[in-house]
Design a protein around this motif. Structure first.
Motif, PDB file in Angstrom:
ATOM      1  N   GLU A  14      -5.333   7.848   3.782  1.00  0.00           N
ATOM      2  CA  GLU A  14      -3.779   7.612   3.849  1.00  0.00           C
ATOM      3  C   GLU A  14      -3.298   7.010   5.222  1.00  0.00           C
ATOM      4  O   GLU A  14      -2.302   6.156   5.265  1.00  0.00           O
ATOM      5  CB  GLU A  14      -3.085   8.727   3.615  1.00  0.00           C
ATOM      6  N   HIS A  15      -4.232   6.993   6.329  1.00  0.00           N
ATOM      7  CA  HIS A  15      -3.683   6.626   7.749  1.00  0.00           C
ATOM      8  C   HIS A  15      -4.863   5.974   8.302  1.00  0.00           C
ATOM      9  O   HIS A  15      -5.418   5.912   9.398  1.00  0.00           O
ATOM     10  CB  HIS A  15      -3.523   7.772   8.625  1.00  0.00           C
ATOM     11  N   ASN A  58      -2.854   0.652  11.765  1.00  0.00           N
ATOM     12  CA  ASN A  58      -1.526   0.884  12.525  1.00  0.00           C
ATOM     13  C   ASN A  58      -0.772  -0.413  12.140  1.00  0.00           C
ATOM     14  O   ASN A  58       0.108  -0.914  13.102  1.00  0.00           O
ATOM     15  CB  ASN A  58      -1.565   1.071  13.891  1.00  0.00           C
ATOM     16  N   PHE A  87      -1.937   6.087  13.518  1.00  0.00           N
ATOM     17  CA  PHE A  87      -2.855   5.845  12.490  1.00  0.00           C
ATOM     18  C   PHE A  87      -4.023   7.123  12.670  1.00  0.00           C
ATOM     19  O   PHE A  87      -3.887   7.607  14.199  1.00  0.00           O
ATOM     20  CB  PHE A  87      -3.647   4.906  12.331  1.00  0.00           C
ATOM     21  N   SER A 100       0.811   1.297   8.991  1.00  0.00           N
ATOM     22  CA  SER A 100       1.027   2.444   9.805  1.00  0.00           C
ATOM     23  C   SER A 100       1.860   3.502   9.101  1.00  0.00           C
ATOM     24  O   SER A 100       2.630   3.439   8.425  1.00  0.00           O
ATOM     25  CB  SER A 100       1.566   2.102  11.113  1.00  0.00           C
ATOM     26  N   ARG A 101       1.387   4.881   9.619  1.00  0.00           N
ATOM     27  CA  ARG A 101       2.337   5.817   8.901  1.00  0.00           C
ATOM     28  C   ARG A 101       3.635   5.939   9.566  1.00  0.00           C
ATOM     29  O   ARG A 101       4.543   6.793   9.101  1.00  0.00           O
ATOM     30  CB  ARG A 101       1.635   7.278   9.443  1.00  0.00           C
ATOM     31  N   ASP A 126       4.703   7.273   5.697  1.00  0.00           N
ATOM     32  CA  ASP A 126       3.530   8.201   5.735  1.00  0.00           C
ATOM     33  C   ASP A 126       3.117   8.515   4.243  1.00  0.00           C
ATOM     34  O   ASP A 126       3.887   9.158   3.489  1.00  0.00           O
ATOM     35  CB  ASP A 126       4.023   9.252   6.469  1.00  0.00           C
ATOM     36  N   ASN A 175       0.932  10.335   3.034  1.00  0.00           N
ATOM     37  CA  ASN A 175       0.460  11.612   2.951  1.00  0.00           C
ATOM     38  C   ASN A 175       1.702  12.631   3.038  1.00  0.00           C
ATOM     39  O   ASN A 175       1.586  13.822   3.034  1.00  0.00           O
ATOM     40  CB  ASN A 175      -0.311  12.030   4.021  1.00  0.00           C
ATOM     41  N   ARG A 176       2.939  12.288   2.965  1.00  0.00           N
ATOM     42  CA  ARG A 176       4.040  12.986   2.628  1.00  0.00           C
ATOM     43  C   ARG A 176       4.866  12.666   1.559  1.00  0.00           C
ATOM     44  O   ARG A 176       4.929  11.649   0.945  1.00  0.00           O
ATOM     45  CB  ARG A 176       5.272  12.445   3.966  1.00  0.00           C
ATOM     46  N   HIS A 207       9.167   8.762   7.417  1.00  0.00           N
ATOM     47  CA  HIS A 207       9.352   7.420   8.315  1.00  0.00           C
ATOM     48  C   HIS A 207       9.421   7.698   9.610  1.00  0.00           C
ATOM     49  O   HIS A 207      10.012   8.971  10.103  1.00  0.00           O
ATOM     50  CB  HIS A 207      10.449   6.766   7.684  1.00  0.00           C
ATOM     51  N   TYR A 264       4.479   2.426  -0.602  1.00  0.00           N
ATOM     52  CA  TYR A 264       4.179   4.159  -0.872  1.00  0.00           C
ATOM     53  C   TYR A 264       3.821   4.078  -2.347  1.00  0.00           C
ATOM     54  O   TYR A 264       2.593   4.640  -2.647  1.00  0.00           O
ATOM     55  CB  TYR A 264       5.297   4.721  -0.691  1.00  0.00           C
ATOM     56  N   HIS A 302      -9.302  12.184   7.266  1.00  0.00           N
ATOM     57  CA  HIS A 302      -8.415  12.062   8.168  1.00  0.00           C
ATOM     58  C   HIS A 302      -9.071  12.430   9.615  1.00  0.00           C
ATOM     59  O   HIS A 302     -10.310  12.635   9.578  1.00  0.00           O
ATOM     60  CB  HIS A 302      -7.277  13.299   7.877  1.00  0.00           C
TER      61      HIS A 302
END
Length: 248
Positions: A18-19, A22, A45, A70-71, A75, A77-78, A86, A106, A133
């Motif tokens: 997920e990350h 960047n 990231f 970039s998260r 993000d 994973n949220r 954000h 997303y 991760h």
């Protein structure tokens, strides 16, 4: 992975990251002029997570879903509505602008992962999802006391068993590594795996988050390649022990 592993594997796999990067897409770059320093850090990231995910997917012959946005933009994973979905600069945008980000970056990611998991379940009956991760060695002045973290939901016996076996295999392959379960985060917290657990029929989905201390990623020489090799080899041993029902 060698033939002894692939011969006994009866479940499907999906690997995600997920990350993985960047990247700030061109339409949003003006918002991030003051974020350049953050983009180059763990805020932007997960160092090493994408390479680990690619090698895991290759070893498992598994589909890989990875993001390089970039998260800080969004993000993946949220959950929608999470306060850190954000960065602050994006949270100040209009609802319509934020919905556009969700629509383009997303939702397609989440939908692709869900589709692959469902396809794997339909074919194999069970899917193991490994989400790759990494974590910063120090956060808010506190040193993180692990080399590897394996995150899972303790209420799901299949996930607990898999992580226990993987931890044991890692200790056997690399005794000096400190491997902790549900550290530095809780596997049942908000995230992609938690969301997927709610979407899938019981007993068909195991979601594991692999967390690697970034101190290993930034080391020169063979330390980082060797760690990736150990993680893959130990996962292979884990799957064999799970397949044949041997004790961990």
């Amino acid at each position: 992975m060698d033939k002894s592993v692939t011969d006994c594997i009866s479940q499907g796999f999906v690997v995600t990251c997920e990350h993985g990067g960047n990247l700030i897409p061109l339409p949003y770059q003006d918002f991030f002029h003051s974020y350049q320093a953050q983009l180059a850090t763990h805020c932007g990231f997960d160092f090493g997570a994408l390479l680990m995910a690619k090698e895991l997917a290759t070893a498992l012959s598994a589909p890989l879903v990875a993001a390089t946005v970039s998260r800080l933009l969004v993000d993946l994973n949220r959950s929608v509505g999470h306060p850190r979905l954000h960065a602050e600069v994006i949270r100040r945008l209009s609802v319509a602008a934020r919905q556009e980000i969700l629509q383009y970056y997303y939702q397609p990611y989440r939908e692709q992962v869900e589709r692959l998991v469902r396809q794997g379940i339909a074919y194999h009956g069970l899917v193991i999802h490994v989400s790759s991760h990494s974590f910063t060695p120090e956060l808010n002045g506190k040193i993180r006391t692990a080399d590897i973290g394996l995150l899972y939901d303790p209420a799901r016996p299949g996930e607990a068993d898999l992580c226990g076996r993987w931890q044991f295999a890692l200790k056997r392959c690399a005794p000096d590594l400190k491997v902790r379960r549900n550290y530095p985060y809780l596997g049942k917290g908000d995230g992609l795996t938690s969301w997927l657990r709610q979407q899938m029929p019981p007993g068909t989905y195991l979601g594991i988050e692999l967390e690697i201390n970034q101190k290993h990623v930034i080391r020169a020489g063979q330390a980082w390649p060797n760690l990736r090799k150990v993680l893959i080899e130990s996962l292979g041993q884990t799957l064999v022990s799970q397949c044949y029902g041997t004790s961990s």
